[in-house]
Design a protein around this motif. Structure first.
Motif, PDB file in Angstrom:
ATOM      1  N   LEU A 200       0.667  -1.208  -0.155  1.00 40.73           N
ATOM      2  CA  LEU A 200      -0.042  -0.090  -0.270  1.00 40.73           C
ATOM      3  C   LEU A 200       0.754   1.348   0.079  1.00 40.73           C
ATOM      4  CD1 LEU A 200      -2.481  -1.060   2.627  1.00 40.73           C
ATOM      5  CD2 LEU A 200      -2.913  -1.113   0.149  1.00 40.73           C
ATOM      6  N   GLU A 203       0.007   6.442   4.433  1.00 38.62           N
ATOM      7  CA  GLU A 203      -1.227   7.004   4.820  1.00 38.62           C
ATOM      8  C   GLU A 203      -1.431   8.458   4.270  1.00 38.62           C
ATOM      9  OE1 GLU A 203      -1.703   6.981   9.104  1.00 38.62           O
ATOM     10  OE2 GLU A 203      -1.685   4.626   9.133  1.00 38.62           O
ATOM     11  N   ARG A 208      -4.503   4.587  -1.228  1.00 42.75           N
ATOM     12  CA  ARG A 208      -4.613   3.429  -0.237  1.00 42.75           C
ATOM     13  C   ARG A 208      -5.939   3.400   0.240  1.00 42.75           C
ATOM     14  NH1 ARG A 208      -1.105   2.039   4.199  1.00 42.75           N
ATOM     15  NH2 ARG A 208      -2.320   1.819   5.943  1.00 42.75           N
ATOM     16  N   THR A 211      -8.303   1.179  -1.929  1.00 41.22           N
ATOM     17  CA  THR A 211      -7.908  -0.077  -1.768  1.00 41.22           C
ATOM     18  C   THR A 211      -8.318  -0.727  -0.612  1.00 41.22           C
ATOM     19  OG1 THR A 211      -5.755   0.310  -3.174  1.00 41.22           O
ATOM     20  CG2 THR A 211      -5.860  -1.608  -2.120  1.00 41.22           C
ATOM     21  N   SER A 224      -0.492  -7.636   5.112  1.00 41.10           N
ATOM     22  CA  SER A 224       0.219  -6.601   4.705  1.00 41.10           C
ATOM     23  C   SER A 224       1.237  -6.363   5.531  1.00 41.10           C
ATOM     24  CB  SER A 224      -0.607  -5.292   4.623  1.00 41.10           C
ATOM     25  OG  SER A 224      -1.130  -4.983   5.906  1.00 41.10           O
ATOM     26  N   ARG A 228       5.884   0.453   3.230  1.00 41.36           N
ATOM     27  CA  ARG A 228       4.821   1.557   2.722  1.00 41.36           C
ATOM     28  C   ARG A 228       5.898   2.588   1.831  1.00 41.36           C
ATOM     29  NH1 ARG A 228       1.281   3.305   7.930  1.00 41.36           N
ATOM     30  NH2 ARG A 228       0.129   1.376   8.285  1.00 41.36           N
ATOM     31  N   THR A 246       0.158  -5.236  -5.722  1.00 39.96           N
ATOM     32  CA  THR A 246      -0.536  -4.114  -5.562  1.00 39.96           C
ATOM     33  C   THR A 246      -1.410  -3.476  -6.520  1.00 39.96           C
ATOM     34  OG1 THR A 246       0.169  -1.761  -4.737  1.00 39.96           O
ATOM     35  CG2 THR A 246       0.956  -2.425  -6.907  1.00 39.96           C
TER      36      THR A 246
END
Length: 313
Positions: A200, A203, A208, A211, A224, A228, A246
């Protein structure tokens, strides 16, 4: 006590609005493209002229005072009116001209700008684009603060006071290592996401969130790890390195899968995806010009052109 003859400048009002919106002097200065001392001086001059403290400063935080809260809406209205005045004077009621501060989310900018900027030069020669790439939340803050004119992002924005013009829709595509068992499939169900090692973006990126929402919609629980990244290019290269799989928007596939041993897999119809749109303030007074800009974006849209409806929130 306020000086009754005092007249605030637009720069002072912009400083106040930016600090009130971002609650951080450094960020506000960067958004206005001025130095932090210049921003602080403008705000101090406004407070001294009004005889009112608008912002409470400390070493740890920035707060808007009660007086500042009461005056903030009026300050925004004044800036909107000033921008509208300049726009009207420039004759942009039916066309755009001059600087255009345009924000784009990171999962759109690299795949749209190569075609969009030349198209804007051809179709809107009087426009001088100023491109700002940022995450959705910060683009919306910048729009509301008047720092941006328009933004290109995933819809809906769920923000009040803004107009949304759908531009195009595109599917999400699963990117996998070249030797993955799903490579080349075009009939995937959403349940395939369950237990996949899904990489992912960090943040704050709307892709993200989209998903994760997609996984929750089918009660999928992808595995996960700690990997990141802040860019789609990095995530895809992690896939090439065997760290996982992904989801990427279809427009990113030709660009991001050129390097490394990568393959794609597609979902059966109706495939999950997103709608990208143009967002601007409903009070901007430049709706006609922004509709013209939306037409230009559609002309180079990497996905399926969305109906040109306009929604206001």
């Amino acid at each position: 006590m306020a000086d009754q003859t005092y007249q605030p400048t637009l720069s002072q009002l912009r400083a106040f609005v930016a600090v009130a919106e971002y609650r951080h002097f450094g960020t506000a200065a960067a958004r206005l493209n001025v130095s932090q001392p210049t921003l602080s001086q403008a705000l101090a001059a406004l407070e001294n002229g009004l005889g009112v403290q608008l912002i409470e400063r400390s070493t740890r935080r920035v707060l808007v005072t009660d007086a500042g809260t009461q005056l903030l809406a009026q300050a925004k209205m004044i800036l909107e009116a000033a921008d509208g005045f300049v726009a009207t004077a420039a004759g942009v009621g039916d066309r755009l001209g001059g600087p255009l501060r345009m924000g784009l989310i990171p999962t759109v900018a690299p795949y749209v700008l190569p075609a969009l900027l030349p198209a804007m030069r051809a179709e809107l020669p009087a426009v001088v684009p100023q491109v700002i790439e940022d995450q959705t939340a910060r683009l919306l803050d910048s729009l509301r603060a008047g720092v941006l004119d328009v933004a290109v992002m995933a819809l809906p924005s769920d923000a009040t006071g803004l107009v949304e013009i759908p531009l195009y829709t595109e599917d999400f595509v699963l990117v996998v290592p070249g030797d993955h068992e799903l490579a080349g499939r075009v009939d995937l169900s959403l349940q395939v996401l369950d237990d996949l090692p899904l990489l992912l973006l960090d943040e704050g990126h709307c892709l993200r969130d989209q998903t994760l929402d997609l996984c929750r919609s089918v009660d999928a629980h992808p595995s996960s790890g700690d990997t990141r990244a802040t860019s789609l290019a990095t995530v895809v290269q992690c896939v090439a390195g065997g760290l996982g799989v992904t989801l990427v928007p279809d427009s990113a596939v030709p660009v991001e899968t050129r390097r490394g041993d990568l393959a794609t897999a597609r979902f059966a119809s109706p495939a999950p995806g997103r709608t990208i749109g143009l967002v601007f303030r409903s009070s901007s007074g430049r709706a006609d010009g922004y509709r013209r800009l939306a037409d230009v974006v559609r002309s180079v849209a990497p996905g399926d052109v969305a109906p040109p409806s306009v929604g206001s929130r």
